[in-house]
Design an enzyme around this catalytic site. Structure first.
Site, PDB file in Angstrom:
ATOM      1  CE1 TYR A 184      -3.690   2.462   0.762  1.00 53.81           C
ATOM      2  CE2 TYR A 184      -2.461   3.054   2.738  1.00 53.81           C
ATOM      3  CZ  TYR A 184      -3.486   3.294   1.849  1.00 53.81           C
ATOM      4  OH  TYR A 184      -4.325   4.368   2.048  1.00 53.81           O
ATOM      5  CE  LYS A 189      -1.653   6.231   1.421  1.00 57.47           C
ATOM      6  NZ  LYS A 189      -1.583   6.672   2.817  1.00 57.47           N
ATOM      7  N   PRO A 222      -4.529  11.405   3.444  1.00 54.89           N
ATOM      8  CG  PRO A 222      -6.662  10.545   3.049  1.00 54.89           C
ATOM      9  CD  PRO A 222      -5.373  10.940   2.368  1.00 54.89           C
ATOM     10  CG  ASN A 227      -5.607   4.988  10.006  1.00 51.86           C
ATOM     11  OD1 ASN A 227      -5.246   4.627   8.893  1.00 51.86           O
ATOM     12  ND2 ASN A 227      -4.972   4.645  11.104  1.00 51.86           N
ATOM     13  CG  LEU A 228     -10.365   9.099   6.123  1.00 49.78           C
ATOM     14  CD1 LEU A 228     -11.122   9.242   4.813  1.00 49.78           C
ATOM     15  CD2 LEU A 228      -9.986  10.463   6.674  1.00 49.78           C
ATOM     16  CG  HIS A 254      -9.392   0.136   8.409  1.00 48.88           C
ATOM     17  ND1 HIS A 254      -9.980   0.721   7.313  1.00 48.88           N
ATOM     18  CD2 HIS A 254      -8.398  -0.640   7.928  1.00 48.88           C
ATOM     19  CE1 HIS A 254      -9.357   0.325   6.225  1.00 48.88           C
ATOM     20  NE2 HIS A 254      -8.397  -0.510   6.557  1.00 48.88           N
ATOM     21  CD1 TRP A 264      -6.460  -9.652  17.741  1.00 51.34           C
ATOM     22  CD2 TRP A 264      -5.339  -9.299  15.851  1.00 51.34           C
ATOM     23  NE1 TRP A 264      -6.881 -10.577  16.844  1.00 51.34           N
ATOM     24  CE2 TRP A 264      -6.207 -10.399  15.669  1.00 51.34           C
ATOM     25  CE3 TRP A 264      -4.540  -8.895  14.791  1.00 51.34           C
ATOM     26  CZ2 TRP A 264      -6.286 -11.096  14.474  1.00 51.34           C
ATOM     27  CZ3 TRP A 264      -4.625  -9.596  13.600  1.00 51.34           C
ATOM     28  CH2 TRP A 264      -5.479 -10.684  13.450  1.00 51.34           C
ATOM     29  NE  ARG A 291      -2.052   2.225  13.664  1.00 48.80           N
ATOM     30  CZ  ARG A 291      -0.882   1.707  14.023  1.00 48.80           C
ATOM     31  NH1 ARG A 291       0.034   2.460  14.587  1.00 48.80           N
ATOM     32  NH2 ARG A 291      -0.624   0.431  13.816  1.00 48.80           N
TER      33      ARG A 291
END
Length: 190
Positions: free
Chosen positions: A13, A17, A40, A42-43, A56, A79, A86
């Site tokens: 990923y 980008k 952005p 994490n939305l 997520h 986990w 974050r």
């Protein structure tokens, strides 16, 4: 973004980008193609993906807490060890940032969109448990991966270049997201 190879769990990923940015810069230089490259964090927010197999952090935790509470469970297993951090951005803030960038930004440099609010996974779980009124014990499954140790962006370019600054207080955004999910569950179960 150019600080070495991406973290292993996100490498494909992250590399995609990087290549998209290089391609957009090349198109701008070669063809005068007007583009903006936003990154952005994490939305989260209403209408997120709450599917346990593909969601997520935030929607997964909201669902786990609400389901554990509904079943009367006394424990919630999460986990990792809770130490990674974050940054999250509420969807309405992200939409505003995108609009501002398209209206006011004309450059090939990438721009981070974020909230400038960093939170540990442990604090996130505790906050979601509090907001969903799950009163059981949190159990950390350290046999499962933590993921990337830290994800927090420098968002100063967005503010300087096109006046974007996230407005939604994190707990407010979480509360709206939880309420949206709860209301959807009530409609489904009726």
């Amino acid at each position: 973004m150019w600080n070495g190879y991406p973290e292993e769990t996100n490498a494909p990923y992250g590399l995609a980008k990087k290549m998209l940015l290089v391609q957009s810069q090349a198109y701008r230089e070669q063809y005068g193609f007007n583009n903006v490259f936003l990154m952005p964090v994490n939305l989260y927010g209403p209408r997120d993906n709450f599917d346990p197999s593909s969601s997520h952090d935030i929607p997964a935790l909201i669902r786990k807490c609400l389901e554990a509470k509904e079943r009367g469970e006394r424990e919630l297993t999460v986990w990792g060890d809770g130490s990674p951090t974050r940054e999250f951005l509420y969807v309405e803030d992200a939409a505003e940032g995108i609009v501002l960038a398209t209206e006011r930004y004309n450059d090939s440099q990438s721009v981070n969109l974020g909230s400038s609010c960093e939170i540990s996974i442990q604090d996130l779980v505790e906050l979601i448990a509090k907001l969903t009124v799950f009163e059981g014990r949190i159990v950390w499954d350290t046999s499962k991966p933590n993921g990337q140790p830290r994800r927090c962006l420098d968002t100063s370019r967005a503010e300087k270049a096109f006046g974007f600054r996230a407005k939604t207080i994190f707990a407010e955004g979480l509360t709206r997201t939880i309420e949206w999910y709860r209301n959807g569950l009530l409609k489904i179960s009726v």
